[in-house]
Write an enzyme that holds these catalytic residues in place. Structure first.
Site, mmCIF file in Angstrom:
data_model
loop_
_atom_site.group_PDB
_atom_site.id
_atom_site.type_symbol
_atom_site.label_atom_id
_atom_site.label_comp_id
_atom_site.label_asym_id
_atom_site.label_seq_id
_atom_site.Cartn_x
_atom_site.Cartn_y
_atom_site.Cartn_z
ATOM 1 C CD GLU A 117 -2.868 -1.284 2.302
ATOM 2 O OE1 GLU A 117 -4.101 -1.369 2.148
ATOM 3 O OE2 GLU A 117 -2.314 -1.331 3.424
ATOM 4 C CD GLU A 137 -3.447 -6.836 3.983
ATOM 5 O OE1 GLU A 137 -2.730 -5.835 4.069
ATOM 6 O OE2 GLU A 137 -3.435 -7.611 3.000
#
Length: 267
Positions: A117, A137
């Site tokens: 990210e 995740e």
């Protein structure tokens, strides 16, 4: 600046290095330090662009510091919108909407979760050949809400993005370049020379023009071509009118006509 985040300057270029052995994970303090570095880039008129990289050659960043969160530190496990992660929110860059100076990501190793990210929040990306990207995740019971869900589907075809998000598969650097998520893949030895070369090109250019381009790209990202033109002519953008009326614009034209190198001053 913290020991986990170091910075150096070179003639308008800010170089930021993440250094938290062993995996360059980002806890709250590191996120705040990164945010301070990117805020310095934003606010210092002498700085024209930045390069963000990490120490070592195995891991760019494993993302959010899960060990700190697992230890029960309330500052590390709080909801993003209730916790101060510094300017730009997580990793300092993922939500720094008023940064009009380019950031080049020099990805030296694995970029996982929040590391991915941070990387895709950059304007340009160069990666070492062995780099892989991943969003692990889901097995952890969380979602990549600091850019994974927002930016990955913009850079990758929908079903390929779904593979990273839902299956957690890793994407090699060459595949990421094939889809346009990164700009270049180079040998490790050429990573920083390439990033610094790009930074030098940007820093030597007209700073107001560079800032206008970044602002226009950001503000017209979701618009049609016609809507983009309307936005450009609306007077709502801060940097575009400054470019048209700048001394740098006159200098650039004069330098071209006189066959010399322009001396841009950002005015």
């Amino acid at each position: 600046m913290s020991e986990a985040v170091t910075t150096t300057r070179d003639n308008g270029v800010l170089e930021i290095t993440l250094n938290r052995p062993k995996v360059n994970a980002i806890d709250r303090a590191t996120s705040i330090a990164l945010g301070e570095a990117f805020a310095t880039l934003r606010d210092d008129p002498e700085l024209r662009c930045a390069v963000i990289t990490a120490a070592g050659d195995k891991m760019f960043s494993a993302g959010w510091d899960l060990k700190a969160a697992a230890a029960g530190n309330e500052e590390e496990v709080g909801l993003w919108w209730h916790t101060d992660y510094g300017p730009g929110s997580f990793a300092g860059l993922t939500e720094l909407w008023d940064l009009d100076k380019p950031v080049i990501g020099a990805v030296n190793g694995l970029a996982l979760g929040g590391g991915l990210e941070l990387a895709i929040a950059c304007d340009l990306l160069v990666c070492a050949e062995h780099v892989e990207f991943g969003l692990p995740e889901v097995p952890l019971g969380i979602v990549p809400d600091s850019g994974g869900l927002q930016r990955v589907p913009k850079y990758l075809p929908h079903r390929i993005a779904a593979e990273l998000l839902l299956l957690g598969r890793r994407m090699p650097a060459d595949e990421a370049m094939h889809y346009g998520m990164v700009n270049a893949v180079v040998p490790q030895s050429q990573l920083m020379p390439t990033a610094r070369g790009w930074a030098r090109t940007i820093a030597d250019g007209a700073p107001l023009a560079v800032q206008a381009i970044k602002e226009i790209l950001r503000e017209t990202d979701a618009l049609s071509v016609r809507e983009s033109f309307d936005k450009l002519r609306s007077g709502e953008l801060r940097n575009f009118p400054r470019v048209l009326l700048s001394e740098d614009a006159k200098e650039g034209v004069a330098a071209f006509a006189e066959k010399r190198t322009a001396n841009f001053r950002g005015v």
